[in-house]
Write a protein that holds these residues in place. Structure first.
Motif, mmCIF file in Angstrom:
data_model
loop_
_atom_site.group_PDB
_atom_site.id
_atom_site.type_symbol
_atom_site.label_atom_id
_atom_site.label_comp_id
_atom_site.label_asym_id
_atom_site.label_seq_id
_atom_site.Cartn_x
_atom_site.Cartn_y
_atom_site.Cartn_z
ATOM 1 N N LEU A 1 0.844 -1.204 0.000
ATOM 2 C CA LEU A 1 0.000 0.000 0.000
ATOM 3 C C LEU A 1 0.877 1.251 0.000
ATOM 4 C CD1 LEU A 1 -2.831 -0.728 2.634
ATOM 5 C CD2 LEU A 1 -2.863 -1.120 0.161
ATOM 6 N N SER A 2 0.409 2.304 -0.671
ATOM 7 C CA SER A 2 1.123 3.582 -0.617
ATOM 8 C C SER A 2 0.883 4.197 0.765
ATOM 9 C CB SER A 2 0.594 4.521 -1.700
ATOM 10 O OG SER A 2 -0.724 4.909 -1.374
ATOM 11 N N LEU A 3 1.651 5.227 1.075
ATOM 12 C CA LEU A 3 1.507 5.907 2.366
ATOM 13 C C LEU A 3 0.066 6.419 2.544
ATOM 14 C CD1 LEU A 3 2.938 6.916 4.877
ATOM 15 C CD2 LEU A 3 3.878 8.811 3.532
ATOM 16 N N GLU A 4 -0.466 7.052 1.498
ATOM 17 C CA GLU A 4 -1.840 7.574 1.563
ATOM 18 C C GLU A 4 -2.838 6.445 1.833
ATOM 19 O OE1 GLU A 4 0.369 8.614 -0.548
ATOM 20 O OE2 GLU A 4 0.137 10.760 -0.971
ATOM 21 N N GLU A 5 -2.665 5.329 1.126
ATOM 22 C CA GLU A 5 -3.589 4.200 1.312
ATOM 23 C C GLU A 5 -3.467 3.626 2.723
ATOM 24 O OE1 GLU A 5 -3.703 2.572 -3.326
ATOM 25 O OE2 GLU A 5 -2.144 1.877 -1.969
ATOM 26 N N ARG A 6 -2.215 3.599 3.236
ATOM 27 C CA ARG A 6 -2.043 3.088 4.610
ATOM 28 C C ARG A 6 -2.760 3.997 5.611
ATOM 29 N NH1 ARG A 6 3.390 2.017 3.456
ATOM 30 N NH2 ARG A 6 4.155 3.616 4.892
ATOM 31 N N LEU A 7 -2.641 5.324 5.408
ATOM 32 C CA LEU A 7 -3.297 6.255 6.342
ATOM 33 C C LEU A 7 -4.806 6.058 6.330
ATOM 34 C CD1 LEU A 7 -1.125 9.460 5.847
ATOM 35 C CD2 LEU A 7 -1.298 8.050 7.903
ATOM 36 N N ALA A 8 -5.371 5.911 5.144
ATOM 37 C CA ALA A 8 -6.824 5.670 5.066
ATOM 38 C C ALA A 8 -7.180 4.347 5.740
ATOM 39 C CB ALA A 8 -7.283 5.667 3.605
ATOM 40 N N SER A 9 -6.292 3.351 5.583
ATOM 41 C CA SER A 9 -6.639 2.028 6.125
ATOM 42 C C SER A 9 -6.563 1.974 7.661
ATOM 43 C CB SER A 9 -5.792 0.924 5.482
ATOM 44 O OG SER A 9 -4.529 0.880 6.068
ATOM 45 N N TYR A 10 -5.713 2.825 8.281
ATOM 46 C CA TYR A 10 -5.742 2.872 9.761
ATOM 47 C C TYR A 10 -7.135 3.252 10.236
ATOM 48 C CZ TYR A 10 -0.621 2.865 9.754
ATOM 49 O OH TYR A 10 0.674 2.523 9.567
ATOM 50 N N VAL A 11 -7.752 4.239 9.538
ATOM 51 C CA VAL A 11 -9.089 4.697 9.921
ATOM 52 C C VAL A 11 -10.110 3.585 9.666
ATOM 53 C CG1 VAL A 11 -10.893 6.424 9.508
ATOM 54 C CG2 VAL A 11 -8.479 7.112 9.442
ATOM 55 N N VAL A 12 -10.040 2.969 8.486
ATOM 56 C CA VAL A 12 -11.013 1.920 8.139
ATOM 57 C C VAL A 12 -10.887 0.734 9.096
ATOM 58 C CG1 VAL A 12 -11.836 0.353 6.334
ATOM 59 C CG2 VAL A 12 -11.007 2.631 5.713
ATOM 60 N N GLU A 13 -9.642 0.316 9.357
ATOM 61 C CA GLU A 13 -9.414 -0.850 10.215
ATOM 62 C C GLU A 13 -9.569 -0.528 11.702
ATOM 63 O OE1 GLU A 13 -8.943 -3.756 8.824
ATOM 64 O OE2 GLU A 13 -8.779 -2.937 6.798
ATOM 65 N N GLY A 14 -9.499 0.763 12.040
ATOM 66 C CA GLY A 14 -9.580 1.154 13.450
ATOM 67 C C GLY A 14 -8.348 0.721 14.234
ATOM 68 N N THR A 15 -7.189 0.792 13.592
ATOM 69 C CA THR A 15 -5.967 0.418 14.294
ATOM 70 C C THR A 15 -4.940 1.544 14.294
ATOM 71 O OG1 THR A 15 -3.993 -0.960 14.104
ATOM 72 C CG2 THR A 15 -5.329 -0.809 12.164
ATOM 73 N N LYS A 16 -4.209 1.665 15.423
ATOM 74 C CA LYS A 16 -3.223 2.750 15.545
ATOM 75 C C LYS A 16 -1.789 2.245 15.399
ATOM 76 C CE LYS A 16 -6.168 5.168 18.816
ATOM 77 N NZ LYS A 16 -6.321 5.510 20.225
ATOM 78 N N GLU A 17 -1.628 0.945 15.180
ATOM 79 C CA GLU A 17 -0.304 0.321 15.051
ATOM 80 C C GLU A 17 0.435 0.861 13.814
ATOM 81 O OE1 GLU A 17 0.056 -2.923 17.098
ATOM 82 O OE2 GLU A 17 2.186 -2.391 16.785
ATOM 83 N N GLY A 18 1.455 1.711 14.033
ATOM 84 C CA GLY A 18 2.202 2.282 12.901
ATOM 85 C C GLY A 18 1.678 3.630 12.438
ATOM 86 N N LEU A 19 0.590 4.074 13.067
ATOM 87 C CA LEU A 19 -0.061 5.323 12.639
ATOM 88 C C LEU A 19 0.867 6.543 12.731
ATOM 89 C CD1 LEU A 19 -2.698 6.963 11.924
ATOM 90 C CD2 LEU A 19 -3.133 7.084 14.383
#
Ligand code: B1M
Length: 213
Positions: A1-19
């Motif tokens: 995943l790109s950085l942008e996609e990872r940032l969106a996925s923290y929100v979708v997944e509800g996880t702060k690991e690596g945020l």
């Protein structure tokens, strides 16, 4: 995943690991508000879509909200702050019956970083509490937020109650269920003073600045 996609996925997944490390990496190429309005809001929009399709439950959406809040809190320290004198005092509230406060709190951050003194009354704020706060704080404007369809109607009632209490300072309204048209045709006619619609937090700041000029 790109950085942008990872940032969106923290929100979708509800996880702060690596945020936080990813937010810091993103800060090297974008300003805080663009990170919020870009990948993080994209994640929130996806959460809304999944929730709507019954693919997420409230507890999961709450975790997404926590990630959004943690991100905004982390990014706030990197936002530009104006050194200007106090431009005005604004009361903010999410209307009665509505618990959504991420947008309102973003408005608070943007306004307070830009010279406004904010009195944030929190969520589910009934008209009586706003009227009481108006008399106590003597604000230059009142900001109402609401995301539910019923909150738009609650804003009409709130405007009526404030008018009946003799209040006529400008009201700034915003939130997903609201439109410029609803504001103009349904809320404004019920109030004595100006009623202004803000599509997002920056728009809210522009409006506040025009009022204070
Ligand atoms: Co709720 N929720 N939620 N929710 N939730 C929505 C709003 C919904 C659209 C999701 C969906 O079904 N697709 C839907 C509303 C349906 C409707 O009425 N049309 C909904 C629902 C149904 C519900 C519950 C009823 C679910 C249930 O219990 N069955 C329940 C309601 C409880 C209540 O309020 N009484 C509920 C609960 C929750 C959580 C608690 C789980 C959580 C909120 C946590 C919190 O805020 N502390 C939550 C969330 C997170 C959402 C979504 C997914 C995201 C909202 C958000 O934070 N967005 C949302 C769907 C969506 O919007 N995609 C949804 C990010 C935020 C930055 O944007 O708040 O829009 P926003 O703010 C924007 C602009 O609107 C504007 O500026 C901001 C951007 O710069 N703005 C202003 C907002 N206020 C402003 C004020 C201003 C100026 C600009 O001046 C004063």
């Amino acid at each position: 995943l790109s950085l942008e996609e990872r940032l969106a996925s923290y929100v979708v997944e509800g996880t702060k690991e690596g945020l936080v490390p990813d937010l810091n990496a993103m800060l090297e190429k974008a300003v805080p508000l663009d990170i919020i309005n870009g990948p993080l809001m994209k994640g929130m929009a996806e959460v809304g879509r999944l929730f709507n399709n019954n693919e997420l439950i409230v507890a999961e959406v709450l975790q997404s909200a926590e990630v959004m809040k943690a991100s905004v809190t982390h990014l706030e320290q990197f936002m530009e702050k104006s050194e200007s004198a106090v431009k005005g005092k604004i009361i903010l509230a999410t209307v009665k019956g509505d618990v959504h406060d991420i947008g309102k709190n973003l408005v608070e951050i943007i306004l307070s970083n830009n010279g406004y003194q904010i009195v944030n009354l929190g969520i589910k704020v009934p008209p009586e509490q706003l009227i009481e706060a108006y008399h106590r704080e003597k604000p230059d404007a009142i900001g109402l937020s609401g995301l539910l369809v019923k909150s738009a109607q609650q804003m009409v009632v709130t405007a009526q109650d404030m008018k009946n209490a003799g209040i006529d300072v400008p009201i700034l309204v915003g939130g997903a269920a609201l439109t410029r048209k609803f504001t103009k045709t349904r809320i404004a006619p019920e109030y004595e003073g100006l009623v202004l619609y803000a599509k997002d937090a920056m728009d809210g700041l522009d409006i506040a600045n025009k009022l204070s000029d």
